[in-house]
Design a protein around this motif. Sequence first.
Motif, mmCIF file in Angstrom:
data_model
loop_
_atom_site.group_PDB
_atom_site.id
_atom_site.type_symbol
_atom_site.label_atom_id
_atom_site.label_comp_id
_atom_site.label_asym_id
_atom_site.label_seq_id
_atom_site.Cartn_x
_atom_site.Cartn_y
_atom_site.Cartn_z
ATOM 1 N N THR A 153 30.060 -13.628 6.359
ATOM 2 C CA THR A 153 30.954 -13.435 5.220
ATOM 3 C C THR A 153 31.549 -12.025 5.253
ATOM 4 O O THR A 153 30.978 -11.110 5.849
ATOM 5 C CB THR A 153 30.206 -13.622 3.894
ATOM 6 O OG1 THR A 153 29.143 -12.647 3.826
ATOM 7 C CG2 THR A 153 29.619 -15.023 3.774
ATOM 8 N N LYS A 154 32.670 -11.874 4.567
ATOM 9 C CA LYS A 154 33.281 -10.546 4.463
ATOM 10 C C LYS A 154 32.324 -9.559 3.795
ATOM 11 O O LYS A 154 32.240 -8.389 4.190
ATOM 12 C CB LYS A 154 34.579 -10.633 3.648
ATOM 13 C CG LYS A 154 35.749 -11.232 4.387
ATOM 14 C CD LYS A 154 37.066 -11.004 3.672
ATOM 15 C CE LYS A 154 37.178 -11.782 2.391
ATOM 16 N NZ LYS A 154 38.566 -11.734 1.826
ATOM 17 N N ASN A 187 36.619 -13.248 6.749
ATOM 18 C CA ASN A 187 37.800 -12.601 7.310
ATOM 19 C C ASN A 187 38.730 -13.639 7.921
ATOM 20 O O ASN A 187 38.272 -14.637 8.491
ATOM 21 C CB ASN A 187 37.400 -11.577 8.367
ATOM 22 C CG ASN A 187 36.787 -10.330 7.757
ATOM 23 O OD1 ASN A 187 37.205 -9.883 6.688
ATOM 24 N ND2 ASN A 187 35.783 -9.766 8.414
ATOM 25 N N GLN A 188 40.018 -13.396 7.813
ATOM 26 C CA GLN A 188 40.999 -14.335 8.347
ATOM 27 C C GLN A 188 40.916 -14.368 9.864
ATOM 28 O O GLN A 188 40.810 -13.328 10.523
ATOM 29 C CB GLN A 188 42.410 -13.927 7.905
ATOM 30 C CG GLN A 188 43.482 -14.940 8.246
ATOM 31 C CD GLN A 188 44.827 -14.579 7.656
ATOM 32 O OE1 GLN A 188 44.923 -13.674 6.823
ATOM 33 N NE2 GLN A 188 45.870 -15.268 8.089
ATOM 34 N N ASN A 248 38.310 -25.434 6.770
ATOM 35 C CA ASN A 248 39.068 -26.034 5.678
ATOM 36 C C ASN A 248 40.041 -27.098 6.174
ATOM 37 O O ASN A 248 40.139 -27.366 7.383
ATOM 38 C CB ASN A 248 39.807 -24.954 4.875
ATOM 39 C CG ASN A 248 40.734 -24.115 5.753
ATOM 40 O OD1 ASN A 248 41.333 -24.609 6.702
ATOM 41 N ND2 ASN A 248 40.847 -22.836 5.431
ATOM 42 N N PHE A 269 33.113 -22.374 6.017
ATOM 43 C CA PHE A 269 34.333 -21.564 6.121
ATOM 44 C C PHE A 269 35.511 -22.358 6.680
ATOM 45 O O PHE A 269 36.649 -21.882 6.643
ATOM 46 C CB PHE A 269 34.094 -20.309 6.971
ATOM 47 C CG PHE A 269 33.425 -20.577 8.289
ATOM 48 C CD1 PHE A 269 34.110 -21.154 9.341
ATOM 49 C CD2 PHE A 269 32.092 -20.257 8.469
ATOM 50 C CE1 PHE A 269 33.489 -21.399 10.559
ATOM 51 C CE2 PHE A 269 31.447 -20.499 9.673
ATOM 52 C CZ PHE A 269 32.153 -21.073 10.726
ATOM 53 N N LYS A 314 37.015 -28.337 -1.145
ATOM 54 C CA LYS A 314 37.250 -27.000 -1.661
ATOM 55 C C LYS A 314 37.349 -26.008 -0.511
ATOM 56 O O LYS A 314 36.650 -26.134 0.499
ATOM 57 C CB LYS A 314 36.117 -26.595 -2.610
ATOM 58 C CG LYS A 314 36.374 -25.301 -3.354
ATOM 59 C CD LYS A 314 35.301 -25.041 -4.402
ATOM 60 C CE LYS A 314 35.563 -23.729 -5.133
ATOM 61 N NZ LYS A 314 34.537 -23.447 -6.157
ATOM 62 N N ASP A 315 38.224 -25.036 -0.672
ATOM 63 C CA ASP A 315 38.461 -24.048 0.381
ATOM 64 C C ASP A 315 37.644 -22.782 0.103
ATOM 65 O O ASP A 315 37.864 -22.088 -0.891
ATOM 66 C CB ASP A 315 39.951 -23.712 0.433
ATOM 67 C CG ASP A 315 40.312 -22.836 1.625
ATOM 68 O OD1 ASP A 315 39.393 -22.403 2.348
ATOM 69 O OD2 ASP A 315 41.509 -22.591 1.827
ATOM 70 N N TYR A 316 36.697 -22.488 1.001
ATOM 71 C CA TYR A 316 35.855 -21.302 0.875
ATOM 72 C C TYR A 316 36.251 -20.215 1.882
ATOM 73 O O TYR A 316 35.521 -19.222 2.028
ATOM 74 C CB TYR A 316 34.387 -21.669 1.087
ATOM 75 C CG TYR A 316 33.820 -22.559 0.001
ATOM 76 C CD1 TYR A 316 33.314 -22.020 -1.175
ATOM 77 C CD2 TYR A 316 33.808 -23.952 0.155
ATOM 78 C CE1 TYR A 316 32.793 -22.827 -2.175
ATOM 79 C CE2 TYR A 316 33.289 -24.774 -0.846
ATOM 80 C CZ TYR A 316 32.785 -24.212 -1.999
ATOM 81 O OH TYR A 316 32.270 -25.016 -2.990
ATOM 82 N N SER A 317 37.361 -20.395 2.563
ATOM 83 C CA SER A 317 37.721 -19.485 3.649
ATOM 84 C C SER A 317 38.012 -18.072 3.157
ATOM 85 O O SER A 317 37.945 -17.114 3.935
ATOM 86 C CB SER A 317 38.927 -20.029 4.422
ATOM 87 O OG SER A 317 40.061 -20.133 3.581
ATOM 88 N N THR A 318 38.332 -17.905 1.872
ATOM 89 C CA THR A 318 38.633 -16.566 1.352
ATOM 90 C C THR A 318 37.414 -15.649 1.344
ATOM 91 O O THR A 318 37.562 -14.436 1.209
ATOM 92 C CB THR A 318 39.205 -16.654 -0.079
ATOM 93 O OG1 THR A 318 38.282 -17.375 -0.917
ATOM 94 C CG2 THR A 318 40.551 -17.367 -0.087
ATOM 95 N N TYR A 319 36.234 -16.215 1.474
ATOM 96 C CA TYR A 319 35.013 -15.407 1.535
ATOM 97 C C TYR A 319 34.760 -14.854 2.938
ATOM 98 O O TYR A 319 33.778 -14.142 3.159
ATOM 99 C CB TYR A 319 33.805 -16.233 1.100
ATOM 100 C CG TYR A 319 33.834 -16.613 -0.370
ATOM 101 C CD1 TYR A 319 33.301 -15.762 -1.336
ATOM 102 C CD2 TYR A 319 34.418 -17.806 -0.794
ATOM 103 C CE1 TYR A 319 33.326 -16.099 -2.685
ATOM 104 C CE2 TYR A 319 34.448 -18.159 -2.136
ATOM 105 C CZ TYR A 319 33.909 -17.296 -3.069
ATOM 106 O OH TYR A 319 33.948 -17.640 -4.409
#
Length: 363
Positions: free
Chosen positions: A25-26, A9-10, A347, A345, A2-7
Amino acid sequence: MKDYSTYFNQRDVLYFNSASSGIPTKESVLKAQKLLEKLSFEGDIPLETYFSTIENCRKEIAKLINCKQSSIGLVQNTTSSVHIIKNGFSEIKKIIIYGKTFPCTLIPFLKDDRYSVEVIAKNPNNLDRELSKYKKSLVFVDLVDYLTGDIVDLNILLEIVHNRNSIIAVDAIQAAGSVPIDIGKTPVDFLFAGASKWLLGPQGIGFLYIDEQHIDRVVKRNCGWLSLDYKNFDSFENLPEYRMNGSGIEGGTRNFLGITMMGENLKFLNSVGKEEIYSHNLEGIKNIGHMLENFGFLSQNIIEIKTPIISFKTKNTKNFFNYLIEKNVRVSFRDGMVRFAFHIFNNENELSRLKELIERFSF
């Protein structure tokens, strides 16, 4: 996976360096920004907000390691935890360091001639033999090795240490937030970690778990003016009682900004769940291990890998490290090895990009 990277900052960099520093986290960054903005206009935080933020952070720590909230004290870092434990048991003069640990647990005793310090090989029989020589000892253990990723069996060590009437203190900075910890199943005397790595930051804040039987003496030997149970700061004429719980070691001004961020990061980790985090991280580090296994030595057997830290050595290790840094890959160079760490974080896309870079390097 599962991708948690959206939580988070890029990032442009490929960051596989959580064993060195975590990425917040953001939401925690946003909370910190709002706090700083409020302070810049108002100069202070309402006491209700101040105390509730601290206790919410403490609650999240207790949830993460499965212990009572009242057993948690907030500290500056792992070194401050070592000194708090040292002060709490100043009459114990024999200090045993189990294995070649990170220097954090050794240095506070090394130049203090009141103590006898012994660094022993990681072997339960060695530990039992050494403890048998003394009436009572203080044993420091790194739960996860900062370089190899090896993890100790706390249940075995716990039984040995307590059977020898001694105290065990666990440095969990390379485990907390990544490897499941359950105080209910492994009731150590002390366990501590800084937030700066697998707890996603920031630096300058962490926690110390204190077993209930030790709280009274540890608080009394590490107290300050803020160890008292103030409800407000209107008057200091009649001083309140000491807080005889883990928070009693918080004797001076707290790192409220750090607590705010740590609490928010812990809230995220707990929402994902430690078993999911552990599974995610092991899958990722195994992938990295498979990318490297044909080119040199790995610190963990990929089939039996138990933590998301793996270090790699080849005939031109430093060149490989420099190549990765040049390609915007963040890893660490430690003791002649390149250390990789995989966290929540990270992926599959990042793994694919890393694989391409590794395949281009001339080993």
